[in-house]
Design a protein around this motif. Structure first.
Motif, PDB file in Angstrom:
ATOM      1  N   ILE A  78      56.299   8.474  46.976  1.00  0.00           N
ATOM      2  CA  ILE A  78      55.032   8.742  46.308  1.00  0.00           C
ATOM      3  C   ILE A  78      54.753  10.236  46.341  1.00  0.00           C
ATOM      4  O   ILE A  78      54.962  10.891  47.368  1.00  0.00           O
ATOM      5  CB  ILE A  78      53.878   7.963  46.981  1.00  0.00           C
ATOM      6  N   LEU A  79      54.296  10.777  45.240  1.00  0.00           N
ATOM      7  CA  LEU A  79      53.890  12.172  45.150  1.00  0.00           C
ATOM      8  C   LEU A  79      52.593  12.253  44.357  1.00  0.00           C
ATOM      9  O   LEU A  79      52.204  11.301  43.671  1.00  0.00           O
ATOM     10  CB  LEU A  79      54.965  13.046  44.508  1.00  0.00           C
ATOM     11  N   THR A  80      51.927  13.388  44.450  1.00  0.00           N
ATOM     12  CA  THR A  80      50.645  13.595  43.782  1.00  0.00           C
ATOM     13  C   THR A  80      50.844  14.459  42.546  1.00  0.00           C
ATOM     14  O   THR A  80      51.461  15.526  42.619  1.00  0.00           O
ATOM     15  CB  THR A  80      49.632  14.268  44.725  1.00  0.00           C
ATOM     16  N   VAL A  81      50.321  13.996  41.419  1.00  0.00           N
ATOM     17  CA  VAL A  81      50.373  14.740  40.157  1.00  0.00           C
ATOM     18  C   VAL A  81      49.014  15.399  39.944  1.00  0.00           C
ATOM     19  O   VAL A  81      47.983  14.723  39.957  1.00  0.00           O
ATOM     20  CB  VAL A  81      50.717  13.820  38.982  1.00  0.00           C
ATOM     21  N   GLN A 199      53.528  20.518  49.654  1.00  0.00           N
ATOM     22  CA  GLN A 199      52.422  19.584  49.833  1.00  0.00           C
ATOM     23  C   GLN A 199      52.672  18.259  49.100  1.00  0.00           C
ATOM     24  O   GLN A 199      51.757  17.449  48.977  1.00  0.00           O
ATOM     25  CB  GLN A 199      51.114  20.208  49.334  1.00  0.00           C
ATOM     26  N   ASN A 200      53.900  18.080  48.618  1.00  0.00           N
ATOM     27  CA  ASN A 200      54.277  16.875  47.889  1.00  0.00           C
ATOM     28  C   ASN A 200      53.427  16.703  46.635  1.00  0.00           C
ATOM     29  O   ASN A 200      52.985  15.607  46.298  1.00  0.00           O
ATOM     30  CB  ASN A 200      54.170  15.636  48.780  1.00  0.00           C
ATOM     31  N   GLU A 201      53.196  17.814  45.924  1.00  0.00           N
ATOM     32  CA  GLU A 201      52.423  17.807  44.693  1.00  0.00           C
ATOM     33  C   GLU A 201      53.230  18.461  43.580  1.00  0.00           C
ATOM     34  O   GLU A 201      54.099  19.308  43.836  1.00  0.00           O
ATOM     35  CB  GLU A 201      51.096  18.546  44.864  1.00  0.00           C
ATOM     36  N   ILE A 202      52.907  18.088  42.370  1.00  0.00           N
ATOM     37  CA  ILE A 202      53.532  18.696  41.199  1.00  0.00           C
ATOM     38  C   ILE A 202      52.492  18.775  40.094  1.00  0.00           C
ATOM     39  O   ILE A 202      51.692  17.850  39.910  1.00  0.00           O
ATOM     40  CB  ILE A 202      54.766  17.896  40.733  1.00  0.00           C
ATOM     41  N   THR A 203      52.463  19.883  39.394  1.00  0.00           N
ATOM     42  CA  THR A 203      51.518  20.067  38.296  1.00  0.00           C
ATOM     43  C   THR A 203      52.083  19.462  37.009  1.00  0.00           C
ATOM     44  O   THR A 203      53.297  19.318  36.850  1.00  0.00           O
ATOM     45  CB  THR A 203      51.211  21.555  38.090  1.00  0.00           C
ATOM     46  N   TYR A 204      51.175  19.136  36.100  1.00  0.00           N
ATOM     47  CA  TYR A 204      51.582  18.419  34.885  1.00  0.00           C
ATOM     48  C   TYR A 204      52.483  19.252  33.992  1.00  0.00           C
ATOM     49  O   TYR A 204      53.282  18.710  33.219  1.00  0.00           O
ATOM     50  CB  TYR A 204      50.337  17.977  34.107  1.00  0.00           C
ATOM     51  N   ASP A 205      52.371  20.613  34.072  1.00  0.00           N
ATOM     52  CA  ASP A 205      53.186  21.452  33.200  1.00  0.00           C
ATOM     53  C   ASP A 205      54.644  21.503  33.630  1.00  0.00           C
ATOM     54  O   ASP A 205      55.467  22.083  32.923  1.00  0.00           O
ATOM     55  CB  ASP A 205      52.604  22.867  33.136  1.00  0.00           C
ATOM     56  N   LYS A 206      54.989  20.914  34.773  1.00  0.00           N
ATOM     57  CA  LYS A 206      56.381  20.850  35.224  1.00  0.00           C
ATOM     58  C   LYS A 206      56.977  19.459  35.022  1.00  0.00           C
ATOM     59  O   LYS A 206      58.060  19.175  35.523  1.00  0.00           O
ATOM     60  CB  LYS A 206      56.482  21.253  36.696  1.00  0.00           C
ATOM     61  N   ILE A 207      56.269  18.607  34.294  1.00  0.00           N
ATOM     62  CA  ILE A 207      56.748  17.255  34.013  1.00  0.00           C
ATOM     63  C   ILE A 207      57.306  17.223  32.601  1.00  0.00           C
ATOM     64  O   ILE A 207      56.587  17.460  31.629  1.00  0.00           O
ATOM     65  CB  ILE A 207      55.609  16.227  34.159  1.00  0.00           C
TER      66      ILE A 207
END
Length: 239
Positions: A78-81, A199-207
């Protein structure tokens, strides 16, 4: 008439009428890609040696250790978007065109032919000025687009598949029901493990291939939409 009315009620029983007086149901997670990724246990690519000292060491490569990498990288993780959209665009175009033309052709004398033709023509008509044309056209066009969108959301997503090239396919779904209105947020796409932060997060512009849907269903949403008959009429009628 009663038979047809009863048939219509039975046919619509599995439609929106069965939700009368009820809050909208949540979408079931059973059978989804997230559910399958959570409950399936993929085979490891290689078997790690089981050393008894690894359980008490601070320097093991285990993800649960003190210095282990807890970022999502496998199916079921699980990761946070983080979705922070603040786009604005303004486009304005203007074009104009004008054209004026005039042409005339006169045959005052051609071997006496115009004079002979004048005798056969109605009164007032003459071949002295055989052809005369006049044209005038004007075109003007204006167009403008103004858009301003702002959306700030955070949603947990699940890694549902590991592709052969190492890219992860993620899928996240969040539903919040308030009274008789259900708000749902859906996020899908492909991410690189290297783009996931510490922090186990990813921003939407890297998807890559991101599909973000934020909407709802319920009584308020139904009132804001035109009826099915009106939608069909808008499509079929040519005027």
């Amino acid at each position: 008439m009663r038979v047809h009315l009863l048939t219509l009620i039975l046919m619509t029983g599995c439609g929106p009428l069965d939700q009368v007086g009820k809050a909208p149901d949540f979408s079931p997670l059973e059978g989804s890609h997230q559910h399958h990724a959570m409950y399936s246990s993929p085979m490891p690519e290689q078997a790690d040696p089981n050393d008894p000292a690894d359980a008490s060491s601070l320097w093991t490569s285990n993800r649960s250790s003190l210095l282990g990498d807890r970022r999502a990288g496998h199916s079921g993780d699980i990761l946070t978007v983080v979705i922070e959209i603040n786009d604005s665009a303004q486009i304005s175009n203007s074009s104009g065109r004008s054209r004026t033309g005039s042409q005339s052709m006169a045959i005052p004398s051609l071997f006496g032919i115009p004079q002979r033709l004048d005798q056969e023509l109605p009164e007032g008509a003459s071949m002295a000025e055989a052809v005369a044309t006049d044209s005038n056209s004007t075109f003007s066009g204006n167009g403008s687009v103004a858009r301003n969108e702002k959306l700030t959301l955070r949603v947990a997503a699940t890694v549902v598949e590991e592709l052969p090239n190492g890219v992860l396919r993620i899928e996240g779904q969040q539903e919040v029901r308030v009274n008789f209105e259900l708000r749902e947020l859906i996020v899908t796409g492909y991410v690189r493990p290297a783009d996931v932060s510490r922090q186990n997060e990813i921003t939407y512009d890297k998807i890559a291939g991101a599909r973000i849907s934020y909407g709802g269903r319920g009584q308020i949403t139904d009132v804001q939409q035109p009826r099915y008959g009106q939608q069909i009429t808008d499509i079929l009628l040519p005027f």
